[in-house]
Design a protein around this motif. Structure first.
Motif, short mmCIF file in Angstrom:
data_model
loop_
_atom_site.label_atom_id
_atom_site.label_comp_id
_atom_site.label_asym_id
_atom_site.label_seq_id
_atom_site.Cartn_x
_atom_site.Cartn_y
_atom_site.Cartn_z
N ASP A 44 -100.30 -8.89 27.40
CA ASP A 44 -100.43 -10.20 28.04
C ASP A 44 -99.44 -10.31 29.19
O ASP A 44 -98.39 -9.65 29.20
CB ASP A 44 -100.17 -11.32 27.02
CG ASP A 44 -100.69 -12.67 27.50
OD1 ASP A 44 -101.56 -12.71 28.40
OD2 ASP A 44 -100.23 -13.70 26.98
N HIS A 79 -98.19 -13.91 22.23
CA HIS A 79 -99.61 -13.76 22.59
C HIS A 79 -100.04 -12.29 22.51
O HIS A 79 -101.12 -11.98 21.98
CB HIS A 79 -99.88 -14.29 24.00
CG HIS A 79 -99.59 -15.76 24.14
ND1 HIS A 79 -99.65 -16.43 25.33
CD2 HIS A 79 -99.23 -16.67 23.20
CE1 HIS A 79 -99.33 -17.70 25.12
NE2 HIS A 79 -99.08 -17.87 23.85
N HIS A 99 -97.83 -13.49 31.85
CA HIS A 99 -97.80 -14.86 32.35
C HIS A 99 -96.98 -14.90 33.63
O HIS A 99 -95.99 -14.17 33.76
CB HIS A 99 -97.20 -15.81 31.33
CG HIS A 99 -98.17 -16.25 30.28
ND1 HIS A 99 -98.83 -17.45 30.31
CD2 HIS A 99 -98.63 -15.60 29.19
CE1 HIS A 99 -99.64 -17.54 29.26
NE2 HIS A 99 -99.54 -16.43 28.56
MG MG Z 1 -100.95 -15.67 27.09
#
Ligand code: MG
Length: 160
Positions: free
Chosen positions: A10, A44, A12
């Protein structure tokens, strides 16, 4: 015994003035993750590894970022819910290994508390949870502090 492995990834984007949460721990930082949830990119990636191990889809399928239910949600709740799916499938976590790529701040002061937090949420020993941190030597979007990137691997087992 049945054994399954999963990996998760993941990213961000980072922005000024937002809180930074990684591995369920609040990190002192001028930059935090932009997100629909609390932006805990480490949790995540870990959830995606757990879901991937059981071929149960991905975090976006189970916890859509279009849903008001998940706006600003503590990602520890997402991990708990993911672990409920793992338990329902009859599996337990053997170990998890997480690599966080972030240019700054240094994460070493937070590693043990991330491991303890994640171990508690997954009902395993701290020695079963590895959290590693790296910079990218100022290269790429991580190196420019534009984002935080996380890779996670898990092993699940079932006494079937
Ligand atoms: Mg995420």
């Amino acid at each position: 015994m049945k054994i399954r492995t999963g990996n998760g990834y993941d990213v961000h984007a980072l922005a000024e003035g937002l809180p930074l949460y990684l591995g369920g721990v609040r990190i002192e930082s001028p930059l935090g993750c932009m997100a629909h949830s609390d932006g805990d990119v480490a949790i995540h990636a870990l959830c995606d590894a757990l879901l991937g191990a059981l071929a149960l889809g991905d975090i976006g399928h189970h916890f859509p970022d279009t849903s008001d239910e998940f706006r600003g949600i503590d990602s520890k709740i997402l991990l708990k819910r993911t672990m409920a799916l793992v338990s329902e499938a009859g599996y337990r976590v053997g170990n998890a290994d997480i690599t966080i790529a972030l240019q700054r701040p240094k994460l070493s002061p937070y590693i043990m508390s991330m491991r303890e937090t994640l171990a508690g949420l997954m009902s395993v020993e701290v020695s079963d949870v590895s959290v590693k941190a790296t910079t990218t030597e100022k290269l790429g979007f991580v190196g420019r502090s534009e984002g935080c990137e996380v890779y996670a691997s898990v092993l699940l087992f079932a006494d079937l």
